[in-house]
Scaffold this motif. Structure first.
Motif, PDB file in Angstrom:
ATOM      1  N   VAL A 172      22.464  37.376  48.656  1.00 43.10           N
ATOM      2  CA  VAL A 172      21.239  38.091  48.297  1.00 43.10           C
ATOM      3  C   VAL A 172      21.382  39.569  48.648  1.00 43.10           C
ATOM      4  N   VAL A 173      21.980  39.842  49.799  1.00 43.30           N
ATOM      5  CA  VAL A 173      22.173  41.230  50.233  1.00 43.30           C
ATOM      6  C   VAL A 173      23.198  41.933  49.351  1.00 43.30           C
ATOM      7  N   LEU A 174      24.362  41.310  49.166  1.00 42.01           N
ATOM      8  CA  LEU A 174      25.427  41.932  48.382  1.00 42.01           C
ATOM      9  C   LEU A 174      25.051  42.071  46.910  1.00 42.01           C
ATOM     10  N   SER A 175      24.183  41.215  46.441  1.00 40.65           N
ATOM     11  CA  SER A 175      23.810  41.245  45.029  1.00 40.65           C
ATOM     12  C   SER A 175      23.049  42.510  44.642  1.00 40.65           C
ATOM     13  N   GLN A 176      22.637  43.278  45.610  1.00 38.94           N
ATOM     14  CA  GLN A 176      21.904  44.509  45.301  1.00 38.94           C
ATOM     15  C   GLN A 176      22.842  45.673  44.971  1.00 38.94           C
ATOM     16  N   SER A 177      24.157  45.443  44.981  1.00 41.90           N
ATOM     17  CA  SER A 177      25.098  46.474  44.544  1.00 41.90           C
ATOM     18  C   SER A 177      24.784  46.829  43.097  1.00 41.90           C
ATOM     19  N   PRO A 178      24.577  48.094  42.795  1.00 44.81           N
ATOM     20  CA  PRO A 178      24.032  48.458  41.476  1.00 44.81           C
ATOM     21  C   PRO A 178      24.952  48.183  40.299  1.00 44.81           C
ATOM     22  N   ASN A 179      26.285  48.324  40.474  1.00 42.17           N
ATOM     23  CA  ASN A 179      27.184  48.148  39.335  1.00 42.17           C
ATOM     24  C   ASN A 179      28.539  47.621  39.780  1.00 42.17           C
ATOM     25  N   PHE A 180      29.404  47.360  38.801  1.00 47.06           N
ATOM     26  CA  PHE A 180      30.704  46.758  39.064  1.00 47.06           C
ATOM     27  C   PHE A 180      31.558  47.621  39.987  1.00 47.06           C
ATOM     28  N   ASN A 181      31.588  48.921  39.729  1.00 48.72           N
ATOM     29  CA  ASN A 181      32.448  49.794  40.534  1.00 48.72           C
ATOM     30  C   ASN A 181      31.993  49.892  41.980  1.00 48.72           C
ATOM     31  N   SER A 182      30.722  49.658  42.232  1.00 50.47           N
ATOM     32  CA  SER A 182      30.245  49.702  43.612  1.00 50.47           C
ATOM     33  C   SER A 182      30.766  48.531  44.433  1.00 50.47           C
ATOM     34  N   LEU A 183      31.377  47.548  43.752  1.00 45.01           N
ATOM     35  CA  LEU A 183      31.950  46.383  44.444  1.00 45.01           C
ATOM     36  C   LEU A 183      33.429  46.564  44.784  1.00 45.01           C
ATOM     37  N   LYS A 184      33.986  47.738  44.488  1.00 42.90           N
ATOM     38  CA  LYS A 184      35.441  47.887  44.615  1.00 42.90           C
ATOM     39  C   LYS A 184      35.935  47.623  46.027  1.00 42.90           C
ATOM     40  N   GLY A 185      35.193  48.044  47.040  1.00 41.41           N
ATOM     41  CA  GLY A 185      35.608  47.785  48.419  1.00 41.41           C
ATOM     42  C   GLY A 185      35.567  46.312  48.758  1.00 41.41           C
ATOM     43  N   GLY A 325      33.402  37.944  47.982  1.00 45.01           N
ATOM     44  CA  GLY A 325      33.700  38.928  46.947  1.00 45.01           C
ATOM     45  C   GLY A 325      33.821  38.322  45.564  1.00 45.01           C
ATOM     46  N   SER A 326      34.480  37.159  45.470  1.00 43.83           N
ATOM     47  CA  SER A 326      34.641  36.499  44.171  1.00 43.83           C
ATOM     48  C   SER A 326      33.294  36.150  43.557  1.00 43.83           C
ATOM     49  N   TYR A 327      32.391  35.688  44.388  1.00 39.95           N
ATOM     50  CA  TYR A 327      31.042  35.353  43.922  1.00 39.95           C
ATOM     51  C   TYR A 327      30.432  36.558  43.204  1.00 39.95           C
ATOM     52  N   GLN A 328      30.562  37.743  43.806  1.00 38.67           N
ATOM     53  CA  GLN A 328      29.964  38.939  43.225  1.00 38.67           C
ATOM     54  C   GLN A 328      30.648  39.358  41.930  1.00 38.67           C
ATOM     55  N   VAL A 329      31.979  39.235  41.878  1.00 39.16           N
ATOM     56  CA  VAL A 329      32.708  39.594  40.662  1.00 39.16           C
ATOM     57  C   VAL A 329      32.247  38.726  39.488  1.00 39.16           C
ATOM     58  N   PHE A 330      32.068  37.435  39.741  1.00 36.97           N
ATOM     59  CA  PHE A 330      31.620  36.547  38.675  1.00 36.97           C
ATOM     60  C   PHE A 330      30.122  36.664  38.408  1.00 36.97           C
ATOM     61  N   ALA A 331      29.361  37.082  39.416  1.00 37.23           N
ATOM     62  CA  ALA A 331      27.916  37.204  39.228  1.00 37.23           C
ATOM     63  C   ALA A 331      27.533  38.458  38.454  1.00 37.23           C
ATOM     64  N   MET A 332      28.352  39.499  38.523  1.00 38.08           N
ATOM     65  CA  MET A 332      27.965  40.775  37.920  1.00 38.08           C
ATOM     66  C   MET A 332      27.692  40.666  36.416  1.00 38.08           C
ATOM     67  N   PRO A 333      28.536  39.962  35.610  1.00 37.41           N
ATOM     68  CA  PRO A 333      28.181  39.800  34.199  1.00 37.41           C
ATOM     69  C   PRO A 333      26.892  39.006  33.997  1.00 37.41           C
ATOM     70  N   VAL A 334      26.596  38.074  34.899  1.00 41.12           N
ATOM     71  CA  VAL A 334      25.339  37.329  34.814  1.00 41.12           C
ATOM     72  C   VAL A 334      24.166  38.270  35.060  1.00 41.12           C
ATOM     73  N   PHE A 335      24.280  39.101  36.097  1.00 41.14           N
ATOM     74  CA  PHE A 335      23.233  40.084  36.372  1.00 41.14           C
ATOM     75  C   PHE A 335      23.040  41.005  35.171  1.00 41.14           C
ATOM     76  N   ASP A 336      24.146  41.411  34.572  1.00 44.70           N
ATOM     77  CA  ASP A 336      24.091  42.291  33.406  1.00 44.70           C
ATOM     78  C   ASP A 336      23.348  41.618  32.263  1.00 44.70           C
ATOM     79  N   GLN A 337      23.632  40.342  32.048  1.00 46.68           N
ATOM     80  CA  GLN A 337      22.994  39.603  30.965  1.00 46.68           C
ATOM     81  C   GLN A 337      21.496  39.409  31.238  1.00 46.68           C
ATOM     82  N   ILE A 338      21.165  39.047  32.470  1.00 49.21           N
ATOM     83  CA  ILE A 338      19.760  38.829  32.835  1.00 49.21           C
ATOM     84  C   ILE A 338      18.960  40.120  32.705  1.00 49.21           C
ATOM     85  N   GLU A 339      19.488  41.204  33.272  1.00 47.42           N
ATOM     86  CA  GLU A 339      18.762  42.467  33.256  1.00 47.42           C
ATOM     87  C   GLU A 339      18.671  43.042  31.850  1.00 47.42           C
ATOM     88  N   SER A 340      19.716  42.814  31.045  1.00 50.02           N
ATOM     89  CA  SER A 340      19.678  43.256  29.655  1.00 50.02           C
ATOM     90  C   SER A 340      18.569  42.542  28.894  1.00 50.02           C
TER      91      SER A 340
END
Length: 452
Positions: A172-185, A325-340
């Motif tokens: 829940v905390v990590l999911s607030q990263s605004p975009n894909f590149n913000s997950l690079k670390g 980290g893997s969870y977030q990488v796979f979740a980001m397209p889902v977030f993109d789809q939901i928010e879109s």
């Protein structure tokens, strides 16, 4: 900046210039396209994080279901086929001059038409993403539980359900990263962890095997039905291990592109580095784990390893860090789809609160499913065969044949015919592997108490 396809048929003819302007604004806010400043090495560790995940720990178990010959052939052939199909996706990202297909469904629209392409690809991709997150939620919880129990043996009464909920709370905390590149670390740390625990599993299995070498390396089952179902589950598990294709276009979307240096050049450079690491990890873990434990290996090889306790605890903790980290990488397209969908189709105003609520609900739903069905091996086989084979194995090949139409007897024409074989194999796995995975879940469910 590339425009994004509008999936709402009713909006297609309403003020084209206004619509294009709104799309550009949406792209500046949506997590996949908000930042295009990634370097080639971002591609490398994003792909390692996406690929070398929970699946690698299940490969010795898949070997025990398939046997030495079939298991090794399945891993190597899958690696080769998916490397080629991944190359196809990288090339197709900018197949139309002046346009970027930043998301898998957008490429589907180009290949199969706006009417059917989106709905053909989007459900498959989303199922891959959500299924991966469910498995990672289970894996992270089991790995943390194993770590705690190895380091503090007197703490063994905490239910796995609580670990699953704790893992979800972190997400829940990590999911607030605004975009894909913000997950690079986070992604870089996850990639380092994945390689590290793979090597620990390899070395620990070799050490274990020298002291206790299993004399039984046949398949797990002894009945014809059991052998068939196990083989299907094993193929699904291997398919799950090559799940990174579902986020390839989204990863490439974060890389800048110019006429002199199109995004496919740095992207492919990163993919090559990632795939070398992938095959090194996969073969070393699969061979050493099956060699050491034979048909008695657990569906997570680290569970089979007990000594030295501090090293296995460290490996399990690395798995825990990695799947965060893997969870977030796979979740980001889902977030993109939901928010879109919320912003474009339901006319919500883009905001931090919208992002927080939508992503928190998603994490909570994934957590609920993980609590109800926490069966690692069965989930790998079921989801791997159900949709991962389509997204990673044969859908890129079909798109390539439709969009590129290679000349007869050219290299890519011949390669495309090889791809047709992978299409047939992929369809068979997609149809039958979930049966093996479902059987594995049913068998494990007989001894499982809900929320235990």
């Amino acid at each position: 900046m590339a425009t994004q396809a509008d999936h709402s048929p009713g909006n297609q003819n309403n003020g084209r210039s206004t619509t294009n302007e709104r799309r550009a604004n949406y792209n500046d806010w949506l997590p996949v396209t908000a930042s295009r400043e990634a370097k080639w090495w971002y591609s490398a560790f994003h792909n390692v994080t996406a690929m070398v995940g929970a699946g690698v720990l299940g490969l010795p178990f898949a070997m025990s279901q398939l046997g030495w010959g079939a298991g090794l052939v399945a891993i190597v052939v899958s690696w080769a086929i998916t490397l080629y199909s991944l190359w196809q996706l990288v090339e197709l990202h900018e197949a139309v001059p002046g346009k970027r297909f930043d998301r898998y469904p957008e490429l589907g629209e180009e290949a199969f038409g706006r009417k059917y392409g989106y709905w053909l690809i989007m459900p498959q991709q989303m199922l891959v993403q959500v299924a991966s997150d469910i498995v990672y939620n289970v894996t992270g919880a089991k790995s943390l539980k194993k770590t705690i129990e190895l380091l503090f043996p007197h703490i063994h009464h905490i239910r796995q359900t609580y670990y699953i909920i704790f893992f979800a709370a972190l997400q829940v905390v990590l999911s607030q990263s605004p975009n894909f590149n913000s997950l690079k670390g986070v992604s870089l740390l996850a990639a380092i962890m994945s390689f590290s625990y793979s090597m620990i599993a390899f070395v620990a299995s070799i050490v274990k095997g020298t002291h206790y070498h299993s004399s039984s390396h046949g398949v797990r089952s002894h009945t014809t039905a059991g052998i068939v179902f196990d083989a299907l589950n094993g193929m699904g598990t291997i398919a799950f291990a090559f799940a990174g294709h579902s986020v390839v276009l989204e990863i490439q979307a974060t890389i800048p592109s110019t006429s002199e240096v199109p995004s496919k050049k740095p992207m492919w450079k990163g993919v090559i580095v990632a795939y070398i690491i992938v095959i090194l990890c996969y073969l070393s873990v699969a061979i050493s784990g099956f060699w050491a434990f034979g048909h008695l290996v657990e569906d997570d090889v680290l569970i089979s390893l007990q000594r030295p306790s501090w090293l296995i605890a460290a490996a399990n903790f690395m798995v825990f860090i990695h799947v965060i980290g893997s969870y977030q990488v796979f979740a980001m397209p889902v977030f993109d789809q939901i928010e879109s969908c919320l912003v474009k189709n339901l006319n919500f105003t883009p905001s931090t609160m919208l992002r927080f609520v939508a992503r928190t609900i998603y994490v909570a739903l994934v957590c609920f499913v993980a609590v109800c069905v926490p069966f690692f091996g069965g989930l790998l086989g079921f989801f791997g065969g159900l949709v991962f084979t389509s997204i990673s194995y044969f859908m890129p090949c079909i798109m390539w044949l439709v969009m590129k139409r290679p000349k007869p007897w050219s290299f890519h024409w011949l390669a495309s015919w090889v791809s047709i074989i992978s299409i047939i194999v992929g369809v068979l796995i997609a149809l039958f592997a979930p049966i093996g995975g479902a059987r594995q879940i049913i068998l494990q469910a007989k001894t499982y108490k809900l929320f235990s």
